[in-house]
Design an enzyme around this catalytic site. Structure first.
Site, PDB file in Angstrom:
ATOM      1  N   LYS A 218      15.291   7.880  30.229  1.00  0.00           N
ATOM      2  CA  LYS A 218      14.606   9.149  30.003  1.00  0.00           C
ATOM      3  C   LYS A 218      13.083   8.986  30.026  1.00  0.00           C
ATOM      4  O   LYS A 218      12.362   9.928  30.321  1.00  0.00           O
ATOM      5  CB  LYS A 218      15.073   9.777  28.699  1.00  0.00           C
TER       6      LYS A 218
HETATM    7  C1  LIG Z   1      20.712  10.692  28.853  1.00  0.00           C
HETATM    8  C2  LIG Z   1      21.440   9.441  29.193  1.00  0.00           C
HETATM    9  C3  LIG Z   1      22.496   9.429  30.144  1.00  0.00           C
HETATM   10  C4  LIG Z   1      22.990  10.692  30.824  1.00  0.00           C
HETATM   11  O1  LIG Z   1      22.057  11.239  31.720  1.00  0.00           O
HETATM   12  P1  LIG Z   1      22.214  12.747  32.261  1.00  0.00           P
HETATM   13  O2  LIG Z   1      20.952  13.027  32.978  1.00  0.00           O
HETATM   14  O3  LIG Z   1      22.399  13.595  31.035  1.00  0.00           O
HETATM   15  O4  LIG Z   1      23.425  12.772  33.144  1.00  0.00           O
HETATM   16  C5  LIG Z   1      23.090   8.224  30.451  1.00  0.00           C
HETATM   17  N1  LIG Z   1      22.717   7.079  29.843  1.00  0.00           N
HETATM   18  C6  LIG Z   1      21.721   7.042  28.922  1.00  0.00           C
HETATM   19  C7  LIG Z   1      21.374   5.758  28.268  1.00  0.00           C
HETATM   20  C8  LIG Z   1      21.046   8.218  28.566  1.00  0.00           C
HETATM   21  O5  LIG Z   1      20.065   8.181  27.637  1.00  0.00           O
END
Ligand SMILES: *Cc1c(COP(=O)(O)O)cnc(C)c1O
Length: 486
Positions: free
Chosen positions: A124
């Site tokens: 993120k």
């Molecule tokens: C947010 C997240 C995901 C999922 O990503 P999306 O964009 O919601 O599909 C997968 N792995 C981790 C570690 C995350 O923080």
């Protein structure tokens, strides 16, 4: 470049107008009127670029109302080896999203692309760090301020706080369930002592936190007066920041544009893989986009059957890859819009049906809402799921075969990738977090702790600041007003 809503709201908007908002006024999500295209020559020219320069080339196709010099300055500040410094031994931090070839035998090539070398050790950061700089830039131009209100069970909240800390014109009020996050995640968030970061621990569960955010969103007077905004995964700037690393992964895994690659993406809200879909629509030679879910398999079910059936909270499992524990996928509407040839009237009807009946059916069977299931393969999509015991096995195997420790979400990705890998098409698995964040499961799988990047050794011992509150919405509103002075 103008943006339209997936549900047909007609007044087209430019990038800066949608940057600080969330949903379109009709409840839809924003997408560009047409996807910008990348030519063969351009793609070739991009091969030699640094990550920041590549980011500039991709973003300027989507952002036409910010001067190019300013975009350049923003990406140069964002994508540095200093920000993405948590590379593993043997990785080059200035690559920003370094690739690691795990396996290259008999035409089968499995590659891991590290997206979790940023400040909070999860992917993120890739988008949120850009968002922090974009917000600060835009707010200062408009002489405005913004108070971000969010609810988190872990990754999103910390990524937002690390991106916004110290930024002028922005405050963050982040709700989390009191004593429900891991010690590591708690320490990551609560040890931020910046004046513009406010952690609120709510005596309740994550759903209580989310309900409190919703209560504020529905109080339009308060929301306007307090200049409340969000940074959730439907934010368009987050999506385009994610498009960049698909280009990067492709360019680093190939030597010429006649080659194709596939990606497998650990998925929850469909934000990450939606960016892959957009990169493919722009002309990036992607063979397959493989959606990997955990036991919360609403997306896997759709890609296997054409039936989208959101889950009730009693059917939403708490798993050891918790950032993928979702009941419905908030970015999914963007793909459905393209799947339906951008028929906004039908998209609006389908997503109204999600609210009233809990889903829709595009399988083409009698009584279904359409037969677009048969078109999914043409968009490259495939899917698979993984369970807790699969995660443990995969973590053990990757440790044994390649000598690296992967996190639980990445383990879901690798498990599913191996079911879809093809001869002579490199399969890139996106690494979405570092193992240190989910140490409990690493201990269960390997009988030892996950390595921690330098600087995180004693994070639990740092001083913390947090306001503990009940789930009383009025108390929270008063707390926010007191600190914004608005
Ligand atoms: C947010 C997240 C995901 C999922 O990503 P999306 O964009 O919601 O599909 C997968 N792995 C981790 C570690 C995350 O923080």
């Amino acid at each position: 470049m103008q943006y339209v809503s997936t549900r047909g709201y007609t007044a087209a908007q430019n990038f800066s107008e949608i940057l600080l908002g969330g949903l379109a006024p009709d409840g839809g999500l924003y997408l560009p009127e047409v996807y910008p295209q990348v030519s063969h020559d351009e793609l070739n020219a991009w091969r030699g670029l640094s990550y920041a320069d590549l980011a500039f080339e991709v973003l300027k196709k989507f952002i036409t109302d910010i001067p190019e010099d300013d975009i350049k300055a923003l990406v140069t500040k964002t994508y540095t080896a200093e920000v993405y410094k948590n590379a593993r031994a043997g990785e080059n931090a200035s690559e920003i999203t370094p690739l690691r070839i795990l396996e290259d035998q008999s035409g089968r090539k499995l590659i891991l692309q590290a997206l979790s070398n940023g400040p909070t050790l999860a992917f993120k950061d890739m988008a949120m760090q850009l968002l922090g700089n974009l917000f600060e830039y835009t707010l200062s131009k408009q002489h405005e301020e913004l108070n971000i209100l969010g609810a988190t069970s872990g990754d999103t909240g910390s990524a937002a706080e690390y991106a916004m800390r110290g930024k002028k014109g922005v405050r963050v009020f982040m709700l989390s369930p009191h004593k429900k996050m891991s010690a590591f995640q708690t320490a990551q968030m609560f040890s931020l002592l910046d004046d513009n970061i406010f952690n609120i621990a709510v005596e309740g569960v994550f759903d209580d936190c989310q309900d409190m955010v919703k209560a504020v969103s529905n109080d339009l007077t308060y929301k306007a007066k307090q200049k409340i905004g969000t940074v959730n995964s439907i934010n368009w700037a987050r999506v385009i920041a994610q498009v960049i690393y698909y280009f990067r992964g492709y360019l680093r895994a190939t030597t010429q544009n006649t080659e194709k690659v596939s990606f497998t993406v650990p998925s929850g809200n469909f934000g990450n893989i939606c960016a892959g879909h957009i990169a493919r629509m722009m002309g990036l030679p992607i063979a397959k986009l493989v959606v990997a879910t955990n036991e919360n398999d609403v997306l896997d079910e759709f890609f296997r059957t054409g039936i989208y059936r959101v889950r009730k909270s009693a059917e939403t499992w708490h798993t050891s890859s918790p950032s993928m524990d979702i009941s419905k996928a908030s970015n999914f509407e963007r793909f459905i819009y393209d799947l339906l040839d951008r028929d906004a009237v039908r998209v609006a009807a389908l997503f109204r049906k999600v609210e009233t009946e809990g889903g829709f059916d595009l399988s083409g069977q009698t009584g279904s809402d359409g037969d677009e299931f048969k078109k999914i393969a043409a968009f490259g999509f495939q899917s698979g799921k993984s369970t807790h015991s699969d995660r443990l096995n995969t973590i053990r195997q990757v440790e044994q075969n390649y000598g690296i420790t992967i996190d639980t979400h990445t383990a879901d990705g690798i498990k599913v990738a191996l079911e879809h890998i093809e001869q002579n098409v490199p399969m890139i698995v996106l690494e979405t977090a570092l193992a240190a964040k989910f140490n409990e499961t690493i201990q269960e799988a390997l009988g030892r702790d996950a390595e921690r990047p330098a600087g995180f050794e004693n994070i639990e011992a740092l001083p913390q600041r947090v306001k503990v509150m009940t789930s009383n919405v009025d108390d929270m509103k008063a707390f926010i007003a007191q600190h914004t002075g608005l």
